[in-house]
Write a protein that holds these residues in place. Structure first.
Motif, PDB file in Angstrom:
ATOM      1  N   LYS A   1       0.833  -1.201   0.000  1.00 31.93           N
ATOM      2  CA  LYS A   1       0.000   0.000   0.000  1.00 31.93           C
ATOM      3  C   LYS A   1       0.872   1.258   0.000  1.00 31.93           C
ATOM      4  O   LYS A   1       1.921   1.296   0.646  1.00 31.93           O
ATOM      5  CB  LYS A   1      -0.911   0.005   1.223  1.00 31.93           C
ATOM      6  CG  LYS A   1      -1.942  -1.100   1.179  1.00 31.93           C
ATOM      7  CD  LYS A   1      -2.849  -1.033   2.373  1.00 31.93           C
ATOM      8  CE  LYS A   1      -3.855  -2.170   2.264  1.00 31.93           C
ATOM      9  NZ  LYS A   1      -4.814  -2.165   3.352  1.00 31.93           N
TER      10      LYS A   1
ATOM     11  N   GLU B   1       0.543   4.001   1.565  1.00 30.19           N
ATOM     12  CA  GLU B   1       0.810   4.572   2.889  1.00 30.19           C
ATOM     13  C   GLU B   1       1.949   3.859   3.598  1.00 30.19           C
ATOM     14  O   GLU B   1       2.704   4.473   4.359  1.00 30.19           O
ATOM     15  CB  GLU B   1      -0.380   4.632   3.795  1.00 30.19           C
ATOM     16  CG  GLU B   1      -1.662   3.959   3.779  1.00 30.19           C
ATOM     17  CD  GLU B   1      -2.395   3.400   2.604  1.00 30.19           C
ATOM     18  OE1 GLU B   1      -2.966   2.337   2.798  1.00 30.19           O
ATOM     19  OE2 GLU B   1      -2.453   3.982   1.519  1.00 30.19           O
ATOM     20  N   VAL B   2       2.111   2.561   3.337  1.00 30.94           N
ATOM     21  CA  VAL B   2       3.218   1.799   3.916  1.00 30.94           C
ATOM     22  C   VAL B   2       4.538   2.288   3.309  1.00 30.94           C
ATOM     23  O   VAL B   2       5.524   2.494   4.013  1.00 30.94           O
ATOM     24  CB  VAL B   2       3.030   0.279   3.706  1.00 30.94           C
ATOM     25  CG1 VAL B   2       4.258  -0.497   4.151  1.00 30.94           C
ATOM     26  CG2 VAL B   2       1.778  -0.209   4.432  1.00 30.94           C
ATOM     27  N   LYS B   3       4.530   2.489   2.011  1.00 32.60           N
ATOM     28  CA  LYS B   3       5.727   2.985   1.325  1.00 32.60           C
ATOM     29  C   LYS B   3       6.116   4.368   1.849  1.00 32.60           C
ATOM     30  O   LYS B   3       7.295   4.634   2.108  1.00 32.60           O
ATOM     31  CB  LYS B   3       5.495   3.033  -0.187  1.00 32.60           C
ATOM     32  CG  LYS B   3       5.338   1.672  -0.829  1.00 32.60           C
ATOM     33  CD  LYS B   3       5.076   1.813  -2.312  1.00 32.60           C
ATOM     34  CE  LYS B   3       4.838   0.460  -2.956  1.00 32.60           C
ATOM     35  NZ  LYS B   3       4.608   0.562  -4.400  1.00 32.60           N
ATOM     36  N   LEU B   4       5.103   5.237   2.010  1.00 30.59           N
ATOM     37  CA  LEU B   4       5.373   6.577   2.532  1.00 30.59           C
ATOM     38  C   LEU B   4       5.953   6.509   3.938  1.00 30.59           C
ATOM     39  O   LEU B   4       6.871   7.267   4.271  1.00 30.59           O
ATOM     40  CB  LEU B   4       4.099   7.423   2.525  1.00 30.59           C
ATOM     41  CG  LEU B   4       3.636   7.916   1.159  1.00 30.59           C
ATOM     42  CD1 LEU B   4       2.269   8.589   1.265  1.00 30.59           C
ATOM     43  CD2 LEU B   4       4.649   8.862   0.549  1.00 30.59           C
ATOM     44  N   ALA B   5       5.433   5.612   4.744  1.00 28.14           N
ATOM     45  CA  ALA B   5       5.937   5.452   6.113  1.00 28.14           C
ATOM     46  C   ALA B   5       7.385   4.963   6.109  1.00 28.14           C
ATOM     47  O   ALA B   5       8.192   5.391   6.940  1.00 28.14           O
ATOM     48  CB  ALA B   5       5.051   4.485   6.894  1.00 28.14           C
ATOM     49  N   LEU B   6       7.713   4.086   5.179  1.00 31.35           N
ATOM     50  CA  LEU B   6       9.093   3.590   5.078  1.00 31.35           C
ATOM     51  C   LEU B   6      10.054   4.686   4.625  1.00 31.35           C
ATOM     52  O   LEU B   6      11.194   4.756   5.080  1.00 31.35           O
ATOM     53  CB  LEU B   6       9.172   2.400   4.107  1.00 31.35           C
ATOM     54  CG  LEU B   6       8.553   1.093   4.588  1.00 31.35           C
ATOM     55  CD1 LEU B   6       8.485   0.089   3.448  1.00 31.35           C
ATOM     56  CD2 LEU B   6       9.354   0.519   5.755  1.00 31.35           C
TER      57      LEU B   6
ATOM     58  N   ALA C   1       9.504   7.995   4.979  1.00 34.01           N
ATOM     59  CA  ALA C   1       9.398   9.207   5.801  1.00 34.01           C
ATOM     60  C   ALA C   1      10.681   9.577   6.537  1.00 34.01           C
ATOM     61  O   ALA C   1      11.115  10.739   6.466  1.00 34.01           O
ATOM     62  CB  ALA C   1       8.232   9.082   6.780  1.00 34.01           C
ATOM     63  N   PRO C   2      11.341   8.647   7.238  1.00 35.07           N
ATOM     64  CA  PRO C   2      12.567   9.051   7.947  1.00 35.07           C
ATOM     65  C   PRO C   2      13.670   9.541   7.006  1.00 35.07           C
ATOM     66  O   PRO C   2      14.508  10.345   7.400  1.00 35.07           O
ATOM     67  CB  PRO C   2      13.019   7.771   8.654  1.00 35.07           C
ATOM     68  CG  PRO C   2      11.860   6.849   8.614  1.00 35.07           C
ATOM     69  CD  PRO C   2      10.993   7.262   7.476  1.00 35.07           C
TER      70      PRO C   2
ATOM     71  N   GLU D   1      12.241  13.217   5.223  1.00 32.77           N
ATOM     72  CA  GLU D   1      12.042  14.337   6.151  1.00 32.77           C
ATOM     73  C   GLU D   1      13.319  15.143   6.369  1.00 32.77           C
ATOM     74  O   GLU D   1      13.265  16.351   6.558  1.00 32.77           O
ATOM     75  CB  GLU D   1      11.525  13.825   7.504  1.00 32.77           C
ATOM     76  CG  GLU D   1      10.083  13.404   7.469  1.00 32.77           C
ATOM     77  CD  GLU D   1       9.626  12.707   8.747  1.00 32.77           C
ATOM     78  OE1 GLU D   1      10.461  12.500   9.664  1.00 32.77           O
ATOM     79  OE2 GLU D   1       8.438  12.370   8.833  1.00 32.77           O
TER      80      GLU D   1
END
Length: 180
Positions: A56, A58-63, A65-66, A69
């Motif tokens: 998904k 959103e999972v890719k974005l979460a991965l 994100a660090p 950013e």
């Protein structure tokens, strides 16, 4: 590793270098790119997950994100291009090829010297200077290795070049001559 992957990585690497040279940002962006490459190198599954359509968004974005950013604008743009072209599995290779291209552009050569005993700083400096002169480099990044089996002398390796000035190789040549 397939030639296609290497060819693709080199194209991306050369494009990255060209853009950074144009803006005089090679040295300022280089550390961050090397860190990015290291993340993907140490976590090879990350590239596959980020390229997987079954994962998904959103999972890719979460991965990511660090990473994004704290990343520069250039690195974020690069990540977006990589994402659009589905090249996350090649990202570590792309950064590795970028580093090679950047070093070649700056006339920096990496070499490994093997000696029978540990080299001191003065010996390393003399070897670096002599090798730089021989290959026309502005700088030589030297790594050293100790191998007592070479008996004496040095063995230098850089890219496709091997200079074997070891006593072991000389003994082997004499043996060959005597046996023939």
């Amino acid at each position: 590793m397939s030639q296609d992957r290497i060819g693709i990585a080199k194209k991306y690497a050369n494009a990255i270098l060209a853009v950074l040279k144009e803006t005089n940002d090679v040295e300022s962006e280089r550390p961050e790119l090397l860190s990015l490459g290291q993340i993907f190198s140490e976590n090879p599954q990350l590239g596959s997950v980020l390229d997987d359509n079954a994962v998904k968004p959103e999972v890719k974005l979460a991965l990511l994100a660090p990473i994004v950013e704290q990343a520069s604008d250039f690195t974020n743009k690069l990540i977006e291009v990589i994402k659009q072209n589905r090249r996350f599995p090649e990202l570590a290779l792309i950064i590795d090829e970028f580093e090679k291209a950047a070093e070649a552009d700056a006339h920096v050569v990496r070499a490994e010297v093997t000696s029978a005993t540990e080299l001191d700083a003065d010996q390393k400096a003399k070897i670096e200077a002599a090798f730089a002169k021989r290959v026309g480099a502005q700088k030589v990044i030297l790594t050293t290795k100790v191998d007592s089996s070479i008996i004496g002398g040095l063995v230098m390796r850089s890219n496709d070049t091997i200079i074997d000035g070891s006593v072991r190789s000389r003994i082997d040549k004499v043996k060959k001559l005597l046996l023939n």
